[in-house]
Write a protein that holds these residues in place. Structure first.
Motif, PDB file in Angstrom:
ATOM      1  N   VAL A  10      10.640  75.031  35.037  1.00 31.97           N
ATOM      2  CA  VAL A  10       9.300  75.372  35.512  1.00 31.97           C
ATOM      3  C   VAL A  10       9.026  74.735  36.865  1.00 31.97           C
ATOM      4  N   SER A  11       8.410  75.510  37.731  1.00 25.88           N
ATOM      5  CA  SER A  11       7.906  74.966  38.991  1.00 25.88           C
ATOM      6  C   SER A  11       6.385  75.050  38.887  1.00 25.88           C
ATOM      7  N   LEU A  80      11.426  70.072  35.221  1.00 26.66           N
ATOM      8  CA  LEU A  80      10.205  70.246  36.013  1.00 26.66           C
ATOM      9  C   LEU A  80      10.592  70.046  37.464  1.00 26.66           C
TER      10      LEU A  80
ATOM     11  N   TYR B  45       3.860  74.536  33.572  1.00 25.87           N
ATOM     12  CA  TYR B  45       4.241  73.304  34.269  1.00 25.87           C
ATOM     13  C   TYR B  45       3.308  72.161  33.884  1.00 25.87           C
ATOM     14  N   ARG B  48       4.016  71.061  30.267  1.00 27.12           N
ATOM     15  CA  ARG B  48       5.237  70.262  30.123  1.00 27.12           C
ATOM     16  C   ARG B  48       5.029  68.881  30.722  1.00 27.12           C
ATOM     17  N   MET B  49       4.299  68.873  31.844  1.00 28.97           N
ATOM     18  CA  MET B  49       4.030  67.617  32.522  1.00 28.97           C
ATOM     19  C   MET B  49       3.280  66.669  31.595  1.00 28.97           C
ATOM     20  N   VAL B  52       5.628  65.303  28.895  1.00 27.00           N
ATOM     21  CA  VAL B  52       6.503  64.242  29.404  1.00 27.00           C
ATOM     22  C   VAL B  52       5.715  62.959  29.608  1.00 27.00           C
TER      23      VAL B  52
END
Lengths: 138, 293
Positions: A10-11, A80, B45, B48-49, B52
């Protein structure tokens, strides 16, 4: 044939890849590593470089990434990336621009530490350029 | 009674206005679709960030050596409000509701005796906050002429915020933006940016308590991840804002078009009545003139 696991790239702008793959090679900041199914939980930052994804059918796709993390968990691998571009879409001038930015960073760096970091990044980008430049030549 | 000519002119001008609002509504609808897609594409994104972050954050919970961006610097004297609004008006209560939320927040903090600093992203918010908090606005970042908000813009804002934090200019940062729910519903929201807010429900069961191996080190990864998280949160806010703005503009322009339609109807009735009254009057004059002869 290796067993498949879930790989996601993912960006910030979008989800690029989300599929079952056999193997992924990731340019970690402490060294390149290959991820297969059942990898131990592992997390690392990445240096600019190329991710190599081997699909279940054995097809290999290459994606240029800059900045970010790879997070290997039992559920799969999540990358990421701050910037991610498939290698075939990557233009030479894009890399050249990145290198120019990095060169400026080196020139502007105040302390030795930031200079060292910037220089490292510049070297890595040059490596990538060299690696990409070779197949494009023939 | 207004003359026929002036009524005709008014009808023509309202019709012209209606055309403009109708066009703006359609433009907003097209832009809304794009903004919505962008907001949705950016969601993975951010998700997921936070996963994490939650993973790593647990390791530092309650430890004194946790990074300042995660745990704060132990003070909450100086607050920075990052107010994200639109560059343009004519979108209903969109800008003013964000500004109002920020204003109430600022007033509450001031009443508690804290210092407030404001960083405006978007011209409209700065304009409405200038009157009350003119001396507290430290900077206005204008995103004028940017068609599609990219990560670069968010990074620029984040870098500014982090620079200020690094220089010890503030202790707590709060982000103000409008959350997009639907075309008719946008919720002005305040979100704490620094210290980072770790969503409790994001803690994944996936790791199953397994010990993470971390390269180069947890500190270094967090040191890299937390500033990036700020940029991601700003990016998310900007995208939500962009979608909200278009949604608000669309519904505002829709009701403006409807109002104009009603007004045209009323004016037309009025015009026809006046015209008929005049014809009747002329007829009466002719008939009574003929009878008098």
């Amino acid at each position: 044939m290796a067993e498949a696991f879930k790989f996601e790239l993912v960006s910030p702008e979008r989800l690029l890849v989300s599929e079952e793959v056999a193997q992924v090679v990731v340019p970690g900041s402490e060294g390149q590593f290959t991820m297969l199914k059942g990898h131990a939980p592992f997390m690392t930052t990445m240096r600019p470089g190329v991710i190599e994804v081997t699909g279940q059918s054995g097809t290999v796709s290459r994606i240029f990434v800059r900045g970010g993390f790879a997070d290997a968990s039992p559920a799969g691998l999540t990358v990421l990336a701050e910037m991610a571009v498939p290698v075939q879409d990557l233009k030479a001038e894009q890399i050249a621009r990145e290198i120019k930015n990095a060169e400026e960073d080196v020139a502007d760096a105040g302390s030795d530490e930031t200079k060292r970091v910037a220089q490292e990044k510049l070297d890595q980008l040059r490596e990538v350029q060299a690696a990409l430049g070779a197949p494009a030549a023939h | 009674m207004p003359s026929l000519k002036s009524l005709r002119n008014r009808i023509a001008s309202v019709k012209a206005t209606q055309k403009i609002t109708k066009a703006m509504q359609m433009v907003a609808a097209a832009k809304l679709r794009r903004a919505q897609l962008a907001a949705e594409a950016a969601r993975p994104y951010a998700e997921r960030m936070s996963t994490v972050l939650a993973n790593l954050g647990q390791a530092f919970e309650g430890k004194p050596d946790a990074p300042a961006l995660l745990a704060g610097n132990g003070k909450s004297d100086v607050h920075l409000l990052v107010v994200c609004t639109a560059e343009r008006g004519l979108c209903g209560a969109f800008n003013s509701s964000i500004a109002r939320l920020a204003r109430d927040h600022a007033n509450r903090l001031l009443a508690e005796g804290k210092t407030v600093k404001i960083l405006c992203v978007g011209r409209k918010g700065a304009e409405s906050l200038k009157r009350l908090f003119g001396d507290k606005i430290i900077e206005v970042i204008e995103l004028k002429g940017i068609r599609q908000i990219g990560f670069g813009e968010a990074q620029m804002v984040a870098r500014k915020v982090l620079e200020l934090y690094g220089a010890g200019q503030f202790d707590v940062a709060t982000l103000f933006f409008s959350q997009f729910r639907s075309v008719i519903l946008q919720i002005p929201t305040a979100q704490r940016l620094i210290p980072a807010e770790i969503p409790k429900d994001a803690a994944p069961a996936a790791s199953g308590g397994a010990i993470y191996e971390v390269e180069p080190s947890e500190e270094e990864i967090l040191g890299d991840l937390l500033p990036r998280n700020v940029a991601v949160q700003v990016f998310k806010a900007l995208l939500e804002n962009a979608a909200s703005e278009q949604g608000a503009r669309m519904s505002a322009m829709d009701s403006a078009t409807r109002n104009a339609g009603e007004m045209i109807k009323k004016l037309t009735t009025n015009y026809n009545r006046t015209r008929q009254a005049q014809i009747t009057k002329e007829l009466i004059e002719i008939i009574s003139g003929a009878e008098a002869v």
